[in-house]
Design a protein around this motif. Structure first.
Motif, mmCIF file in Angstrom:
data_model
loop_
_atom_site.group_PDB
_atom_site.id
_atom_site.type_symbol
_atom_site.label_atom_id
_atom_site.label_comp_id
_atom_site.label_asym_id
_atom_site.label_seq_id
_atom_site.Cartn_x
_atom_site.Cartn_y
_atom_site.Cartn_z
ATOM 1 N N ALA A 19 -0.219 10.325 -1.127
ATOM 2 C CA ALA A 19 -0.477 10.417 -2.565
ATOM 3 C C ALA A 19 -0.152 9.111 -3.266
ATOM 4 C CB ALA A 19 0.325 11.562 -3.171
ATOM 5 N N GLY A 20 0.964 8.485 -2.882
ATOM 6 C CA GLY A 20 1.297 7.192 -3.474
ATOM 7 C C GLY A 20 0.267 6.127 -3.144
ATOM 8 N N GLN A 21 -0.239 6.119 -1.924
ATOM 9 C CA GLN A 21 -1.255 5.147 -1.542
ATOM 10 C C GLN A 21 -2.559 5.372 -2.292
ATOM 11 O OE1 GLN A 21 -1.530 5.570 2.703
ATOM 12 N NE2 GLN A 21 0.427 4.539 3.090
ATOM 13 N N VAL A 22 -2.945 6.632 -2.463
ATOM 14 C CA VAL A 22 -4.203 6.928 -3.150
ATOM 15 C C VAL A 22 -4.107 6.600 -4.634
ATOM 16 C CG1 VAL A 22 -5.683 8.841 -3.861
ATOM 17 C CG2 VAL A 22 -5.003 8.634 -1.483
ATOM 18 N N VAL A 23 -2.980 6.923 -5.243
ATOM 19 C CA VAL A 23 -2.840 6.720 -6.688
ATOM 20 C C VAL A 23 -2.720 5.239 -7.036
ATOM 21 C CG1 VAL A 23 -1.327 7.142 -8.654
ATOM 22 C CG2 VAL A 23 -1.880 9.003 -7.098
ATOM 23 N N THR A 24 -1.926 4.497 -6.273
ATOM 24 C CA THR A 24 -1.712 3.087 -6.608
ATOM 25 C C THR A 24 -2.845 2.194 -6.123
ATOM 26 O OG1 THR A 24 -0.427 2.765 -4.576
ATOM 27 C CG2 THR A 24 0.775 3.400 -6.571
ATOM 28 N N GLY A 25 -3.317 2.419 -4.895
ATOM 29 C CA GLY A 25 -4.371 1.564 -4.364
ATOM 30 C C GLY A 25 -3.921 0.132 -4.124
#
Length: 334
Positions: free
Chosen positions: A144-150
Motif C-alpha cells: 500500500a505504501g509503494q502504490v500510494v507514494t510511487g
C-alpha cells in the motif's frame, strides 16, 4: 471472545471456539490473503506516477538486474521469513510441553465430550496463526505504501530510458511529469516505481522481531546467559542484512529500508503485545470462593477509634451473649 467454564480436572468447556474460528478468524485471514494477492499480482490498485528531474543522480544508478540475481533473492528471503519463526516456535513449544507438562494439563471440550484440543496444539496454532496473519498484513502495508507514494528506485532512470531530446531536457532542474516520458519495459517501469517502503526489509524485520520476542519471553535457558542474546542478535542481524543488500545493489534507498524496518517491527510488536499477550498461557478461571463471614459491623462513629486493650469485665449481658475472648472489649452493639 470465547467464554470458558472450568470444570472438574482442569477441563475447559467452550462452545464458541470452533464457530469463532470458522466464521470470524478464517474469514479475516482469507480477506487478508486476498487483499495481499490483489496488491501483489494484479493491477487493481494502480501505482501513483511521480515525476522526476532530468539527469537526477539519485535515480541514475545502473540497473542491478532481475530480483533473482540479487545476493538476497526473494526466494531465500521468503523461505527464511517462513522457516525461522516456524522452527523456533515448534522447538520452543515442544520443549516446554515435555519439560514442564504440569503447565499444560488443560484440555478444551468444544461440544459435549467428543472434541478435545491438546494445549500444545492450541498454542502452536495460535502463535503460528497470528504470525501468518501479521506476515500478510505487513505485505499489505508495504504494498500500500509503494502504490500510494510511487517513489522511484535508485535505478529508475536506467529502467525508464527517457528520451531527453524529445522531452526538452536542457537543464537538470527541469521537472518531467509526462506519463509517456519512459520508453522502457512497462512492467519493469512499474516495479521501479515501488520503492518506499522496502517490502523485503519490512518482512525480514517483522519475522526477526516476532522471533526475538518469542525467544526472549518463552525460552528458559539454564547454565548460560549468552544463548538467548546470541540467537536474538543473529536473527536481527539477518534482517538488517537484507535491507543493507537492497541498498547496496541500488534496489532501494536508505529511507526505504528504514521505513520497512519500522513497519515490520511495529506490526510484530503490536501483535505480540496486544493480541497474544506476550505468548503467556491463558490462566484458568477458578470457581468463585464463598464470601467470608464478617463480624457485625460497628457504627461509623467507632471506626476511627484506636484499638486499646482493656480488661474484661463480667456483666449479665456478656454472660448471655455466648463465649467470650479474653482481653477484648465487647460494646454490646449488634
Amino acid at each position: 471472545m470465547d467464554r470458558r467454564i472450568v470444570g472438574r480436572g482442569g477441563v475447559k468447556r467452550s462452545k464458541y471456539i470452533v464457530p469463532c474460528f470458522l466464521f470470524v478468524e478464517l474469514v479475516i485471514m482469507a480477506g487478508t490473503v486476498l487483499l495481499a494477492y490483489y496488491f501483489e499480482y494484479t493491477d487493481t490498485f494502480p501505482v501513483h506516477v511521480q515525476g522526476f528531474f532530468c539527469f537526477d543522480k539519485a535515480f541514475s544508478k545502473p540497473h542491478p538486474g532481475p530480483e533473482d540475481d540479487s545476493r538476497a533473492p526473494p526466494v531465500l528471503v521468503y523461505s527464511l521469513v517462513t522457516a525461522i519463526p516456524t522452527v523456533t516456535i515448534l522447538l520452543g513449544e515442544l520443549a516446554s510441553f515435555f519439560t514442564k507438562p504440569e503447565a499444560m494439563q488443560e484440555k478444551t471440550i468444544v461440544t459435549a465430550d467428543c472434541c478435545y484440543f491438546n494445549p500444545l496444539l492450541r498454542r502452536i496454532v495460535r502463535f503460528l496463526g497470528v504470525y501468518s496473519f501479521g506476515l500478510f498484513t505487513t505485505t499489505i502495508f508495504a504494498n500500500a505504501g509503494q502504490v500510494v507514494t510511487g517513489n522511484q528506485t535508485p535505478h529508475f532512470l536506467s529502467t525508464c530510458r527517457p528520451n531527453y531530446t524529445a522531452l526538452g531536457c536542457h537543464s537538470p532542474l527541469q521537472y518531467i511529469t509526462e506519463r509517456r516520458a519512459c520508453t522502457g519495459n512497462p512492467y519493469l517501469i512499474t516495479s521501479a516505481r515501488k520503492s518506499f517502503p522496502s517490502k523485503d526489509a519490512a518482512l525480514s524485520m517483522y519475522s526477526a522481531v516476532y522471533t526475538v520476542m518469542y525467544i526472549t519471553l518463552v525460552w528458559r535457558t539454564k547454565g548460560t546467559r549468552l544463548t538467548k542474546p546470541i540467537l536474538c542478535l543473529t536473527v536481527l542481524s539477518l534482517a538488517v542484512l537484507v535491507g543493507i543488500v537492497r541498498v547496496a545493489e541500488y534496489r532501494n534507498h536508505w529511507s526505504d529500508a528504514l521505513a520497512g524496518y519500522l513497519t515490520g517491527g511495529a506490526i510484530a510488536a503490536f501483535l505480540v503485545t496486544c493480541v497474544i499477550n506476550n505468548f503467556q498461557q491463558t490462566q484458568s478461571q477458578l470457581p468463585p470462593l464463598p464470601p467470608p463471614v464478617h463480624p457485625p459491623r460497628p457504627e461509623p462513629s467507632l471506626l476511627n477509634m484506636p484499638m486499646v486493650a482493656m480488661p474484661c469485665v463480667e456483666s449479665p449481658l456478656e454472660k448471655l451473649s455466648g463465649p467470650q475472648v479474653p482481653g477484648v472489649l465487647y460494646t454490646g452493639i449488634t
